[in-house]
Design a protein around this motif. Structure first.
Motif, PDB file in Angstrom:
ATOM      1  N   MET A 191       0.823  -1.208   0.000  1.00  0.00           N
ATOM      2  CA  MET A 191       0.000   0.000   0.000  1.00  0.00           C
ATOM      3  C   MET A 191       0.861   1.263   0.000  1.00  0.00           C
ATOM      4  O   MET A 191       0.637   2.169  -0.825  1.00  0.00           O
ATOM      5  N   VAL A 192       1.844   1.351   0.915  1.00  0.00           N
ATOM      6  CA  VAL A 192       2.654   2.575   0.976  1.00  0.00           C
ATOM      7  C   VAL A 192       3.481   2.737  -0.298  1.00  0.00           C
ATOM      8  O   VAL A 192       3.732   3.860  -0.757  1.00  0.00           O
ATOM      9  N   HIS A 193       3.905   1.611  -0.886  1.00  0.00           N
ATOM     10  CA  HIS A 193       4.650   1.679  -2.154  1.00  0.00           C
ATOM     11  C   HIS A 193       3.762   2.239  -3.265  1.00  0.00           C
ATOM     12  O   HIS A 193       4.204   3.099  -4.053  1.00  0.00           O
ATOM     13  N   GLN A 194       2.501   1.760  -3.335  1.00  0.00           N
ATOM     14  CA  GLN A 194       1.591   2.242  -4.358  1.00  0.00           C
ATOM     15  C   GLN A 194       1.294   3.729  -4.178  1.00  0.00           C
ATOM     16  O   GLN A 194       1.227   4.486  -5.162  1.00  0.00           O
ATOM     17  N   LEU A 195       1.121   4.170  -2.935  1.00  0.00           N
ATOM     18  CA  LEU A 195       0.899   5.590  -2.672  1.00  0.00           C
ATOM     19  C   LEU A 195       2.113   6.415  -3.089  1.00  0.00           C
ATOM     20  O   LEU A 195       1.979   7.498  -3.678  1.00  0.00           O
ATOM     21  N   PHE A 196       3.291   5.909  -2.793  1.00  0.00           N
ATOM     22  CA  PHE A 196       4.523   6.607  -3.164  1.00  0.00           C
ATOM     23  C   PHE A 196       4.658   6.707  -4.681  1.00  0.00           C
ATOM     24  O   PHE A 196       4.939   7.781  -5.230  1.00  0.00           O
ATOM     25  N   GLN A 197       4.442   5.604  -5.383  1.00  0.00           N
ATOM     26  CA  GLN A 197       4.575   5.592  -6.843  1.00  0.00           C
ATOM     27  C   GLN A 197       3.523   6.479  -7.501  1.00  0.00           C
ATOM     28  O   GLN A 197       3.812   7.176  -8.485  1.00  0.00           O
ATOM     29  N   SER A 198       2.320   6.465  -6.978  1.00  0.00           N
ATOM     30  CA  SER A 198       1.258   7.291  -7.534  1.00  0.00           C
ATOM     31  C   SER A 198       1.603   8.769  -7.403  1.00  0.00           C
ATOM     32  O   SER A 198       1.375   9.564  -8.322  1.00  0.00           O
ATOM     33  N   HIS A 199       2.156   9.148  -6.267  1.00  0.00           N
ATOM     34  CA  HIS A 199       2.572  10.539  -6.064  1.00  0.00           C
ATOM     35  C   HIS A 199       3.729  10.894  -6.980  1.00  0.00           C
ATOM     36  O   HIS A 199       3.750  11.970  -7.595  1.00  0.00           O
ATOM     37  N   LYS A 200       4.677   9.979  -7.099  1.00  0.00           N
ATOM     38  CA  LYS A 200       5.869  10.228  -7.910  1.00  0.00           C
ATOM     39  C   LYS A 200       5.513  10.439  -9.376  1.00  0.00           C
ATOM     40  O   LYS A 200       6.118  11.264 -10.078  1.00  0.00           O
ATOM     41  N   MET A 201       4.518   9.690  -9.888  1.00  0.00           N
ATOM     42  CA  MET A 201       4.092   9.804 -11.284  1.00  0.00           C
ATOM     43  C   MET A 201       3.595  11.201 -11.624  1.00  0.00           C
ATOM     44  O   MET A 201       3.716  11.666 -12.761  1.00  0.00           O
ATOM     45  N   HIS A 202       3.024  11.890 -10.641  1.00  0.00           N
ATOM     46  CA  HIS A 202       2.431  13.200 -10.882  1.00  0.00           C
ATOM     47  C   HIS A 202       3.333  14.343 -10.417  1.00  0.00           C
ATOM     48  O   HIS A 202       2.960  15.515 -10.528  1.00  0.00           O
ATOM     49  N   GLU A 203       4.485  13.995  -9.899  1.00  0.00           N
ATOM     50  CA  GLU A 203       5.418  15.015  -9.418  1.00  0.00           C
ATOM     51  C   GLU A 203       6.274  15.507 -10.575  1.00  0.00           C
ATOM     52  O   GLU A 203       6.635  14.751 -11.469  1.00  0.00           O
ATOM     53  N   ASN A 204       6.609  16.792 -10.585  1.00  0.00           N
ATOM     54  CA  ASN A 204       7.522  17.322 -11.595  1.00  0.00           C
ATOM     55  C   ASN A 204       8.325  18.472 -11.011  1.00  0.00           C
ATOM     56  O   ASN A 204       8.140  18.853  -9.846  1.00  0.00           O
ATOM     57  N   SER A 205       9.218  19.032 -11.815  1.00  0.00           N
ATOM     58  CA  SER A 205      10.118  20.074 -11.326  1.00  0.00           C
ATOM     59  C   SER A 205       9.391  21.333 -10.883  1.00  0.00           C
ATOM     60  O   SER A 205       9.880  22.089 -10.045  1.00  0.00           O
ATOM     61  N   GLU A 206       8.193  21.543 -11.425  1.00  0.00           N
ATOM     62  CA  GLU A 206       7.446  22.746 -11.077  1.00  0.00           C
ATOM     63  C   GLU A 206       6.746  22.623  -9.721  1.00  0.00           C
ATOM     64  O   GLU A 206       6.393  23.628  -9.114  1.00  0.00           O
ATOM     65  N   ARG A 207       6.516  21.406  -9.282  1.00  0.00           N
ATOM     66  CA  ARG A 207       5.873  21.198  -7.976  1.00  0.00           C
ATOM     67  C   ARG A 207       6.478  19.977  -7.296  1.00  0.00           C
ATOM     68  O   ARG A 207       5.828  18.942  -7.166  1.00  0.00           O
ATOM     69  N   PRO A 208       7.712  20.089  -6.853  1.00  0.00           N
ATOM     70  CA  PRO A 208       8.412  18.931  -6.282  1.00  0.00           C
ATOM     71  C   PRO A 208       7.886  18.509  -4.912  1.00  0.00           C
ATOM     72  O   PRO A 208       8.086  17.372  -4.493  1.00  0.00           O
ATOM     73  N   ASN A 209       7.232  19.403  -4.199  1.00  0.00           N
ATOM     74  CA  ASN A 209       6.763  19.072  -2.843  1.00  0.00           C
ATOM     75  C   ASN A 209       5.246  19.179  -2.715  1.00  0.00           C
ATOM     76  O   ASN A 209       4.727  19.467  -1.650  1.00  0.00           O
ATOM     77  N   TYR A 210       4.569  18.934  -3.822  1.00  0.00           N
ATOM     78  CA  TYR A 210       3.124  19.150  -3.795  1.00  0.00           C
ATOM     79  C   TYR A 210       2.401  18.044  -3.029  1.00  0.00           C
ATOM     80  O   TYR A 210       2.893  16.921  -2.875  1.00  0.00           O
ATOM     81  N   PHE A 211       1.220  18.387  -2.530  1.00  0.00           N
ATOM     82  CA  PHE A 211       0.345  17.413  -1.867  1.00  0.00           C
ATOM     83  C   PHE A 211      -0.661  16.897  -2.892  1.00  0.00           C
ATOM     84  O   PHE A 211      -1.267  17.679  -3.628  1.00  0.00           O
TER      85      PHE A 211
END
Length: 512
Positions: A159-179
């Motif tokens: 579960m925590v891995h899936q949450l991490f990967q899902s967040h990582k997929m939508h992360e980019n240089s313009e919003r590196p610390n987004y919620f």
């Protein structure tokens, strides 16, 4: 000719309705005549036929609080022709579940619950004692829970891995610390269902690793349907006329739900029996192994009923409190930070939290205890029924009376708890609450046998979420803590949250 047939059909329906209505009235009058000389507890005014059904509004435990406040800690109600007492004090609850525990050990046999032989629905009998012992001793003992520890840990890692990967997929240089927004209820419900299915049958219901997608989807719909139907206050359960007409389709849908669950679990048992146990360590395999010595005690029927009981009882009993705990923590960020500080100090960031860490995380345990105090798994417990006439506080309680213990109200009693409506995990620190009355999983011989498993899961899941991610509300407003209705106690509005991985946990989340 067509008009004549239509008139005959209407006449037939009217005759049937009138006949059934007559039966309902006769049943009620016979009950009142038989018990009119008994000294019954205080009761609000009742209507003909309906009794007190007109007073019941959702959430039911709040309706019963209002009734108890007006009529006292023990109140008598009639749900059509079915008698019931409402208990709202810890002293009376102690009497019912200790002194009169055996007398109140039956279950209310509701027609909308079409599986009367589950551990939670079966009447007190040699059969119930047998299946209860199997669940408590052979499947849910500390030794067996320890043996299945790795299965629970793997599902939480996933579960925590899936949450991490899902967040990582939508992360980019313009919003590196987004919620990122998350449907928290869906995530936790799927997790707890996967844990229970893996423990019971070695299969998942959700995720990418599903073997038979179509059959699994059908089974998921049946399980979800069971929670929806069994959690509702079905008037059909108390009025035979409505039960037979089934105008809302409750009986038809519950029949489908029951058939799908029984057929699916039976198929799994057959597969496991044919394939042999091998290296699997599921609960079904455990029962099949024990059945080699005594098949009668571990027949397919027994195994199926136990498996369905554990699946239904072991998922929501963990999922709902975890959702409530996160909602409470988001509304009380100081408590969330205190829990995170404790986990960082005791566990660190070089590994994921383990079940064995719980002994070193007392504040996390306090959060869980306070959550269960405020929002017990089943606010009225699973209804009990008297097996014989009983005397309580000078009142005569007839045989066949439904017992509803308002645990929700008792655990908020200002005579027991200081500031009872306030979320204060600190009240459980350093043994301050020792001896104060709580029974979120019930009491006596009908107490939930899965309490230890639920407590382990709650601690591990909540701890992992706090350790691995930062959490925020959707906006500046507090999370709405309005309560839903049902046998279990859900949030009225499914919890949605904002989350992001903690930087200090990135290396670990990449590895799990």
């Amino acid at each position: 000719m067509a008009e004549l047939l239509h008139m005959i059909d209407n006449l037939s329906v009217n005759i049937i309705v009138s006949f059934l209505l007559l039966i309902s009235i006769t049943t009620l009058l016979n009950y009142l005549r038989k018990n009119n000389k008994k000294k019954l507890p205080p009761s609000p005014p009742a209507l003909p036929v309906l009794g007190h059904l007109h007073l019941l509004k959702k959430p039911l435990h709040h309706t019963l609080i209002d009734i108890s406040n007006r009529h006292g800690p023990i109140t008598f109600l009639l749900f059509a022709a079915r008698p019931a007492i409402i208990i709202s004090s810890h002293i009376l609850a102690e009497q019912c579940f200790t002194i009169h525990d055996l007398s109140f050990s039956n279950r209310v046999q509701l027609s909308s619950v079409m599986m009367p032989n589950l551990i939670g629905t079966a009447n007190y009998s040699p059969y119930w004692r047998h299946v209860r012992q199997i669940a408590s001793v052979e499947l849910l003992s500390n030794q067996q829970l320890q043996a299945s520890l790795e299965t629970r840990a793997e599902e939480i890692k996933d579960m925590v891995h899936q949450l991490f990967q899902s967040h990582k997929m939508h992360e980019n240089s313009e919003r590196p610390n987004y919620f990122r927004r998350l449907d928290f209820r869906k995530t936790i419900f799927e997790l707890t269902m996967n844990i229970m299915m893996m423990l019971i049958a070695g299969k998942r219901l959700y995720g990418d690793k599903i073997e038979d997608v179509e059959e699994t989807q059908k089974f998921r719909e049946a399980v979800t349907g069971w929670f929806e139907l069994s959690g509702a206050a079905n008037v059909e359960d108390f009025i035979p006329l409505l039960r037979i007409l089934d105008l809302q389709g409750v009986m038809k849908k519950m029949k489908w739900v029951t058939e799908v669950m029984e057929e699916t679990v039976q198929k799994i048992i057959k597969e496991h029996r044919q394939e042999g146990i091998g290296n699997r360590k599921t609960m079904i395999d455990r029962m099949l192994e024990l059945g080699k010595k005594d098949y009668e005690k571990y027949s397919d029927l027994v195994i199926r009923n136990i498996a369905i009981t554990l699946l239904l009882g072991g998922s929501e009993t963990s999922a709902n409190p975890i959702e409530w705990a996160m909602a409470l923590l988001l509304n009380n960020p100081d408590a969330l930070q205190k829990a995170r500080t404790e986990i960082d100090a005791q566990v660190g960031n070089q590994r994921l939290i383990k079940e064995s860490d719980s002994n070193h995380l007392p504040y996390l345990e306090c959060i869980i205890s306070e959550t269960l105090r405020l929002y017990p798994v089943a606010p009225l417990l699973v209804p009990h029924e008297s097996r014989e006439e009983i005397s309580i506080e000078g009142y005569e309680i007839p045989k066949g009376t439904m017992l509803l213990a308002n645990i929700y109200q008792i655990q908020r009693d200002p005579e027991i708890w200081e500031e009872p409506m306030k979320f204060k995990p600190e009240r459980f620190q350093d043994g301050r609450s020792n001896g104060k009355w709580m029974a979120p999983f019930g009491m006596g011989r009908r107490k939930c046998p899965g309490e230890a498993l639920a407590m382990r899961q709650m601690g591990l899941v909540l701890g992992a979420l706090i350790q691995c991610f930062d959490w925020e509300r959707l906006g500046s407003e507090l999370v709405d803590l309005s309560e839903g209705s049902g046998l279990t106690l859900p949030l009225a509005t499914p919890l949605e949250v904002m989350y992001r991985p903690r930087h200090i946990m990135t290396d670990i989340l990449l590895q799990v």
